[in-house]
Design an enzyme around this catalytic site. Structure first.
Site, PDB file in Angstrom:
ATOM      1  CG  HIS A  21       4.676  -1.343  12.115  1.00 24.53           C
ATOM      2  ND1 HIS A  21       5.520  -2.069  11.313  1.00 24.53           N
ATOM      3  CD2 HIS A  21       3.989  -0.503  11.285  1.00 24.53           C
ATOM      4  CE1 HIS A  21       5.351  -1.688  10.054  1.00 24.53           C
ATOM      5  NE2 HIS A  21       4.432  -0.741  10.015  1.00 24.53           N
ATOM      6  CB  THR A  74      -2.235   3.917   3.117  1.00 22.15           C
ATOM      7  OG1 THR A  74      -3.121   2.793   3.094  1.00 22.15           O
ATOM      8  CG2 THR A  74      -0.833   3.469   2.716  1.00 22.15           C
ATOM      9  CG  HIS A  96       0.767   3.037   8.684  1.00 23.65           C
ATOM     10  ND1 HIS A  96       0.380   2.080   9.595  1.00 23.65           N
ATOM     11  CD2 HIS A  96       1.986   2.637   8.231  1.00 23.65           C
ATOM     12  CE1 HIS A  96       1.337   1.152   9.693  1.00 23.65           C
ATOM     13  NE2 HIS A  96       2.316   1.461   8.874  1.00 23.65           N
ATOM     14  CD  GLU A  97       3.419   3.800   4.735  1.00 21.39           C
ATOM     15  OE1 GLU A  97       4.546   3.834   5.266  1.00 21.39           O
ATOM     16  OE2 GLU A  97       2.777   2.748   4.612  1.00 21.39           O
ATOM     17  CG  HIS A 106       6.315   4.076   9.296  1.00 19.80           C
ATOM     18  ND1 HIS A 106       6.524   3.397  10.472  1.00 19.80           N
ATOM     19  CD2 HIS A 106       5.548   3.242   8.522  1.00 19.80           C
ATOM     20  CE1 HIS A 106       5.898   2.220  10.420  1.00 19.80           C
ATOM     21  NE2 HIS A 106       5.290   2.106   9.252  1.00 19.80           N
ATOM     22  CG  LEU A 148      -1.739  -1.221   1.536  1.00 26.39           C
ATOM     23  CD1 LEU A 148      -2.488  -1.062   2.852  1.00 26.39           C
ATOM     24  CD2 LEU A 148      -2.708  -1.474   0.402  1.00 26.39           C
ATOM     25  CD1 TRP A 185       4.376  -6.454  15.741  1.00 30.12           C
ATOM     26  CD2 TRP A 185       2.988  -4.912  14.904  1.00 30.12           C
ATOM     27  NE1 TRP A 185       4.554  -6.411  14.376  1.00 30.12           N
ATOM     28  CE2 TRP A 185       3.711  -5.484  13.843  1.00 30.12           C
ATOM     29  CE3 TRP A 185       2.040  -3.910  14.608  1.00 30.12           C
ATOM     30  CZ2 TRP A 185       3.530  -5.086  12.506  1.00 30.12           C
ATOM     31  CZ3 TRP A 185       1.870  -3.529  13.278  1.00 30.12           C
ATOM     32  CH2 TRP A 185       2.606  -4.107  12.259  1.00 30.12           C
ATOM     33  CG  ASP A 241      -7.622   3.013   5.133  1.00 27.07           C
ATOM     34  OD1 ASP A 241      -6.620   2.338   5.480  1.00 27.07           O
ATOM     35  OD2 ASP A 241      -7.605   3.799   4.167  1.00 27.07           O
ATOM     36  CB  VAL A 244       5.180   4.862  22.037  1.00 27.28           C
ATOM     37  CG1 VAL A 244       3.954   5.613  22.537  1.00 27.28           C
ATOM     38  CG2 VAL A 244       5.790   5.577  20.826  1.00 27.28           C
TER      39      VAL A 244
HETATM   40  N1  ARG Z   1       2.072  -1.907   4.951  1.00 25.00           N
HETATM   41  C1  ARG Z   1       2.288  -0.516   5.052  1.00 25.00           C
HETATM   42  C2  ARG Z   1       3.391  -0.171   6.064  1.00 25.00           C
HETATM   43  O1  ARG Z   1       3.781  -0.945   6.901  1.00 25.00           O
HETATM   44  C3  ARG Z   1       1.006   0.291   5.292  1.00 25.00           C
HETATM   45  C4  ARG Z   1      -0.146  -0.280   6.015  1.00 25.00           C
HETATM   46  C5  ARG Z   1      -1.307   0.693   5.986  1.00 25.00           C
HETATM   47  N2  ARG Z   1      -2.522   0.164   6.557  1.00 25.00           N
HETATM   48  C6  ARG Z   1      -3.746   0.653   6.307  1.00 25.00           C
HETATM   49  N3  ARG Z   1      -4.794   0.147   6.901  1.00 25.00           N
HETATM   50  N4  ARG Z   1      -3.961   1.606   5.472  1.00 25.00           N
HETATM   51  O2  ARG Z   1       3.959   0.911   6.056  1.00 25.00           O
HETATM   52 ZN    ZN Z   2       4.108   0.588   8.543  1.00 25.75          ZN
HETATM   53 CA    CA Z   3       4.550   0.674  23.738  1.00 23.85          CA
END
Ligand code: ARG
Ligand code: ZN
Ligand code: CA
Length: 239
Positions: free
Chosen positions: A163, A150, A153-154, A157, A113, A165, A212, A176
């Site tokens: 992430h 997505t 999330h990016e 990062h 993604l 976990w 999402d 965190v």
């Molecule tokens: N796999 C990607 C990553 O680890 C993005 C995951 C995004 N998930 C979502 N539900 N849009 O960076």
């Molecule tokens: Zn990610």
């Molecule tokens: Ca934690």
């Protein structure tokens, strides 16, 4: 508290098909999602369970579109080796990456993604990459990744978040404190409570792998980690 930081964004659309040449409205819809999610004005924040409600954060980070580039390419998929970020490889070089977040929108392929570069990497490849059908909330989209998360999330990062976990076993940290330990990614739309590692997973966090529609918060600890890289003298202080 922090001053509100506004990060200017360049979007580079690299397309092979006309569908992949996404509309201005689709790009605007993504900027809207970033602003809603990072400022906690997302309409689904009312779904946060009571257990986590007081950990939900307005990061006081917002985004504004600085410009869009559009480039046709014969290439149909780009992979994750940063070719889309290099004009020498048929891609588009980042624009002033110390001062702007660069987002490349192109087909990555392989079911991926999006992907991001953490702070501290080469400026030549700095920024995030997202597939067109996972970008924004209107236009050329593929459910269940059609709510712009997505990119949220990016960008997490890109601002130093791991992430939720910690990409490992229970004690593997995401650095965190207020995100509970977990030993795995969650997918789909988990019901609450989902318990691993003797505590309830914060599955609704943007840094998990759920659909999402099922992610709707950053935590206060994540906010502090993101804000740290934006502080004067830190690695993304010029944004
Ligand atoms: N796999 C990607 C990553 O680890 C993005 C995951 C995004 N998930 C979502 N539900 N849009 O960076
Ligand atoms: Zn990610
Ligand atoms: Ca934690």
């Amino acid at each position: 508290d922090f001053p509100v930081v506004t990060i200017p964004v360049y979007v580079h659309v690299i397309y092979n098909t006309s569908q992949e040449n996404i509309s201005e409205a689709q790009i605007d819809s993504q900027i809207q999602v970033l602003n809603d999610d990072f400022r906690m004005t997302n309409s689904d924040s009312n779904q946060i369970p009571t257990e986590f409600a007081d950990r939900a954060a307005d990061t006081q980070i917002q985004f504004t579109l600085a410009g869009v580039t559009r480039t046709f390419s014969e290439r149909t998929s780009w992979g994750t080796r940063d070719d889309m970020k290099r004009s020498s490889q048929g891609g588009v070089d980042p624009i002033d990456p110390a001062n702007y977040l660069n987002i490349w929108v192109c087909n990555i392929g392989g079911g991926i993604l999006g992907y991001a570069q953490f702070p501290g990497g080469s400026l030549d490849t700095d920024g995030v990459v997202v597939g067109p059908q996972f970008f924004g909330t209107q236009g050329y989209l593929a459910a269940p990744f059609n709510e712009g998360r997505t990119t949220t999330h990016e960008v997490g990062h890109y601002l130093n978040l791991r992430h939720i976990w910690g990409d490992g076993r229970c004690r593997q940290d995401d650095f965190v404190a207020d995100t509970p330990d977990s030993d795995r990614a969650n997918y789909g739309c988990p019901s609450y409570p989902t318990n691993h590692c003797k505590s309830n997973d914060m599955t609704m966090n943007y840094m998990d792998y759920v659909d999402d529609a099922c992610m709707y918060m950053f935590s206060n600890g994540q906010k502090l980690r993101m804000r740290a890289v934006l502080e004067p003298g830190s690695i993304r202080s010029d944004l």
